[in-house]
Design a protein around this motif. Sequence first.
Motif, PDB file in Angstrom:
ATOM      1  N   THR A 165      26.229  16.960  -3.056  1.00  0.00           N
ATOM      2  CA  THR A 165      27.751  16.666  -2.878  1.00  0.00           C
ATOM      3  C   THR A 165      28.825  17.648  -2.621  1.00  0.00           C
ATOM      4  O   THR A 165      28.692  18.958  -2.984  1.00  0.00           O
ATOM      5  CB  THR A 165      28.364  15.678  -4.056  1.00  0.00           C
ATOM      6  N   PHE A 166      29.987  17.566  -1.726  1.00  0.00           N
ATOM      7  CA  PHE A 166      30.857  18.356  -1.291  1.00  0.00           C
ATOM      8  C   PHE A 166      31.733  18.993  -2.543  1.00  0.00           C
ATOM      9  O   PHE A 166      32.059  17.689  -3.287  1.00  0.00           O
ATOM     10  CB  PHE A 166      31.673  18.069  -0.275  1.00  0.00           C
ATOM     11  N   GLY A 199      37.042  11.433   0.665  1.00  0.00           N
ATOM     12  CA  GLY A 199      37.686  11.875  -0.741  1.00  0.00           C
ATOM     13  C   GLY A 199      36.314  12.477  -1.470  1.00  0.00           C
ATOM     14  O   GLY A 199      36.715  12.740  -2.691  1.00  0.00           O
ATOM     15  N   GLY A 200      35.436  12.726  -1.185  1.00  0.00           N
ATOM     16  CA  GLY A 200      34.217  13.025  -1.853  1.00  0.00           C
ATOM     17  C   GLY A 200      33.915  12.390  -3.122  1.00  0.00           C
ATOM     18  O   GLY A 200      33.643  11.379  -3.322  1.00  0.00           O
ATOM     19  N   VAL A 201      33.865  13.284  -4.136  1.00  0.00           N
ATOM     20  CA  VAL A 201      33.630  12.881  -5.546  1.00  0.00           C
ATOM     21  C   VAL A 201      34.610  12.399  -6.382  1.00  0.00           C
ATOM     22  O   VAL A 201      34.871  12.125  -7.583  1.00  0.00           O
ATOM     23  CB  VAL A 201      32.963  13.738  -6.399  1.00  0.00           C
ATOM     24  N   GLY A 202      35.817  12.543  -5.596  1.00  0.00           N
ATOM     25  CA  GLY A 202      37.241  11.968  -6.217  1.00  0.00           C
ATOM     26  C   GLY A 202      37.918  13.060  -6.656  1.00  0.00           C
ATOM     27  O   GLY A 202      39.063  12.780  -7.423  1.00  0.00           O
ATOM     28  N   SER A 224      28.135  10.620  -2.971  1.00  0.00           N
ATOM     29  CA  SER A 224      29.583  11.269  -3.253  1.00  0.00           C
ATOM     30  C   SER A 224      30.255   9.879  -3.668  1.00  0.00           C
ATOM     31  O   SER A 224      31.149  10.138  -4.452  1.00  0.00           O
ATOM     32  CB  SER A 224      30.262  11.823  -2.125  1.00  0.00           C
ATOM     33  N   ALA A 225      30.434   8.910  -3.001  1.00  0.00           N
ATOM     34  CA  ALA A 225      31.139   7.568  -3.180  1.00  0.00           C
ATOM     35  C   ALA A 225      30.815   7.097  -4.473  1.00  0.00           C
ATOM     36  O   ALA A 225      31.739   6.753  -5.263  1.00  0.00           O
ATOM     37  CB  ALA A 225      31.269   6.648  -2.017  1.00  0.00           C
ATOM     38  N   GLU A 226      29.486   7.192  -4.848  1.00  0.00           N
ATOM     39  CA  GLU A 226      29.048   6.585  -6.170  1.00  0.00           C
ATOM     40  C   GLU A 226      29.484   7.644  -7.126  1.00  0.00           C
ATOM     41  O   GLU A 226      30.122   6.913  -8.214  1.00  0.00           O
ATOM     42  CB  GLU A 226      27.454   6.418  -6.112  1.00  0.00           C
TER      43      GLU A 226
END
Length: 334
Positions: A165-166, A199-202, A224-226
């Motif tokens: 993830t970014f 939005g990546g991981v928020g 990442s969305a999860e």
Amino acid sequence: MPAFAAHAATPDPYAYRTRMDYVATKGRFGLRARGKFNHIVEMTTCHLIPPAAFAAAQAVWARANELGLPDYNLRSHTGFLRYVVVRRSPDDALLLAAVTAAGPYEAEMAQLAEAALSQPGVVSFHWLLNDSLTDLSFGSPLRHWGAETLPMRAGAATLEVGPNTFFQNNVHLLDRLLDDVREAVTSGAQRSSVFDLYGGVGTIALHLAPHVGEVVCVESVGESAELAGRNSAANGAGNVRAVAMDVLAYLRAQPAGACAVAVADPPRTGLGPEVCAELLRVAPARIVYVSCNPLTLAEDLRALGAGYALRSLMGYDMFPHTPHVEAMAVLDPR
């Protein structure tokens, strides 16, 4: 006239990165030479991450050699171990990952994981498979030992990130950038609804959540969305909604006026003409554009100029010792 501010300098030009990807090939451990894909700059130290983080990654490579795991040769496409990846949090917790080709080394990888988790600060070790001919330091998860994710503190929130993830790469300037995004979003008119695009991981969404009515975090990478959804729940941000969807497709499904502010933090390729056209149609009252590539930012600003004027532009020295710079552009309707 737009307000142009000077660069925000990094407080420390060393040990700033949250991720490093070290190549393992031909008995060498280090980084690829610029412009020479098959030439490795062998490293015994690295000033881009803390010494303990580099030592942990180097120890994993050394143990892999002891276990007989052959390095990968990019030219002949033989061997097994391609990369050793280290991710570090602002609190110096570490997630390590071995990116490999396919091979019958399950027992050896379990022993490698044991060695990784014995290193100071290491909380997680992942085995990732990249069995393609493409030279990538990402891969499909095969197995992990220790924690599944790495906790990353960003502002008041703690976010879980995985090996693929970014996450912003400069721990010293991250909070400054997030605070400036929040100020740009919340200053002026009431900001009831925000689209956090790419939005990546928020990370940005959770920083904005206490200050706006709703944030829709749009991210095309499923993992990442999860994590963005999980991070929102873990941080008690009930007004953040994570959407696993391509940004262009999401915008095309929205009516004009669907959000008060659009925040965009795209990859180096930028927004592109189609996403810019959709932003012009949806017509938020403000666009806050975070960019890691001034060249594509300039192209997108020209496209968005059909409906928006540049209000301010700020630079951030997120990549010291390199020509790269992060930027934040704030755009208001003409």
